[in-house]
Enzyme design. Structure first.
Site, mmCIF file in Angstrom:
data_model
loop_
_atom_site.group_PDB
_atom_site.id
_atom_site.type_symbol
_atom_site.label_atom_id
_atom_site.label_comp_id
_atom_site.label_asym_id
_atom_site.label_seq_id
_atom_site.Cartn_x
_atom_site.Cartn_y
_atom_site.Cartn_z
ATOM 1 N N THR A 28 0.845 -1.343 0.241
ATOM 2 C CA THR A 28 0.290 -0.249 -0.110
ATOM 3 C C THR A 28 1.335 0.971 0.031
ATOM 4 O O THR A 28 2.084 0.969 0.788
ATOM 5 C CB THR A 28 -0.502 -0.283 1.048
ATOM 6 O OG1 THR A 28 -1.740 -0.796 1.332
ATOM 7 C CG2 THR A 28 -2.113 0.816 1.112
ATOM 8 N N LYS A 140 4.601 -8.884 3.948
ATOM 9 C CA LYS A 140 3.102 -8.919 3.894
ATOM 10 C C LYS A 140 2.836 -9.322 3.269
ATOM 11 O O LYS A 140 1.280 -9.288 1.716
ATOM 12 C CB LYS A 140 3.209 -7.057 3.140
ATOM 13 C CG LYS A 140 1.895 -6.421 3.712
ATOM 14 C CD LYS A 140 1.624 -5.230 4.094
ATOM 15 C CE LYS A 140 0.901 -3.989 3.818
ATOM 16 N NZ LYS A 140 1.245 -2.649 3.878
ATOM 17 N N GLU A 173 6.302 -5.311 16.431
ATOM 18 C CA GLU A 173 5.689 -3.720 15.340
ATOM 19 C C GLU A 173 4.109 -3.471 15.853
ATOM 20 O O GLU A 173 3.296 -3.607 16.970
ATOM 21 C CB GLU A 173 5.365 -4.829 13.947
ATOM 22 C CG GLU A 173 3.810 -5.858 14.487
ATOM 23 C CD GLU A 173 4.197 -6.476 12.448
ATOM 24 O OE1 GLU A 173 5.101 -6.201 11.873
ATOM 25 O OE2 GLU A 173 3.281 -7.470 13.000
#
Length: 268
Positions: A28, A140, A173
């Protein structure tokens, strides 16, 4: 606006393995004034992730062309690029000759309070823990159930992000971001060889720090060490950098908002 294998539309075949099994990866990026920012870096990440998942990524040229076309048409917003292994029959076995699918979508830019970037954000320590799987660490990939469940833990609009620990209690994270801290003039970030997503902005921050002569260390980090850091900030390609407010302030502005203790919970 969305392109599915180069054609405008909103439909993906139900036999697509991305839908069936999360068999794919995505990235993204921000679009500003018609330009997809850091497109080459996002393209490189897609290529690396597809290689690790053994998905043929022979549509790279089309992805770049279509990304630029959507960005130019949309001007300002968010571009999401998905690559899946394509359609397949029932069962986990991969097609002998997979035909990768690509889906590119353009979306409005998320609106966040301007003071978050300037004055800092509050982050919540999530009860959800990340499972360790070195084979998928850093990628991802399209299975984001851990992040979905973690994000469902809060609805307080003052909390900008959730902090995720792994099964052993190591800081890993944010729900949508990577985490950095500064200690004694050195930049530290969690090592992502067991779980977590290696973000494009994480890579860029580390590179820029190196050019400035700032030492960057990847390692294991307990929540207590993060609380004691001189500075903490989170990053991703849409928010850039958000500083985390210093712990110890009153109320929710205390930097790290802990969940109640309970099964599978606690700050760790």
């Amino acid at each position: 606006m969305m392109l599915v294998n180069g054609r405008e539309g909103l439909s993906v075949p139900v036999a697509d393995r991305g839908f069936q099994y999360g068999d794919g990866c995505f990235t993204t990026l921000e679009v500003r004034d018609g330009a997809p920012l850091f497109l080459a870096r996002h393209q490189a990440r897609l290529s690396r992730d597809c290689a690790r998942l053994q998905i043929p990524y022979d549509c790279a040229d089309q992805v770049v062309s279509e990304a630029r076309s959507l960005a130019e048409a949309g001007r300002d917003g968010v571009l999401k690029i998905i690559v899946t292994r394509g359609a397949g029959g029932r069962g986990y076995r991969c097609p002998d000759v997979p035909q990768a699918s690509r889906i590119l979508g353009f979306y409005p830019r998320p609106v966040y309070p301007s003071e978050w970037a300037a004055s800092g954000v509050v982050v919540r320590v999530c009860r959800m823990r990340l499972g360790n799987n070195p084979a998928l660490a850093g990628i991802k990939h399209m299975n984001r159930l851990e992040q979905v469940l973690a994000r469902s833990e809060w609805s307080d609009a003052e909390i900008a992000e959730g902090l995720l620990l792994d099964a052993q209690g190591w800081v890993t994270e944010g729900v949508m971001s990577n985490v950095f801290m500064v200690r004694d003039g050195r930049l530290e970030t969690p090592r992502l060889n067991r779980c977590g997503v290696a973000g494009v902005m994480r890579e860029l921050v580390a590179e820029l720090a190196g050019r400035m002569g700032i030492a960057v260390r990847e390692g294991r980090c307990r929540l207590s060490r993060l609380r004691e850091a001189d500075e903490v900030f989170v990053t991703n390609s849409l928010i850039g950098i958000w500083p985390v407010r210093r712990p110890g302030r009153q109320g929710v502005a205390g930097g790290f908002a802990d969940p109640p203790l309970g099964r599978g919970g606690g700050a760790g």
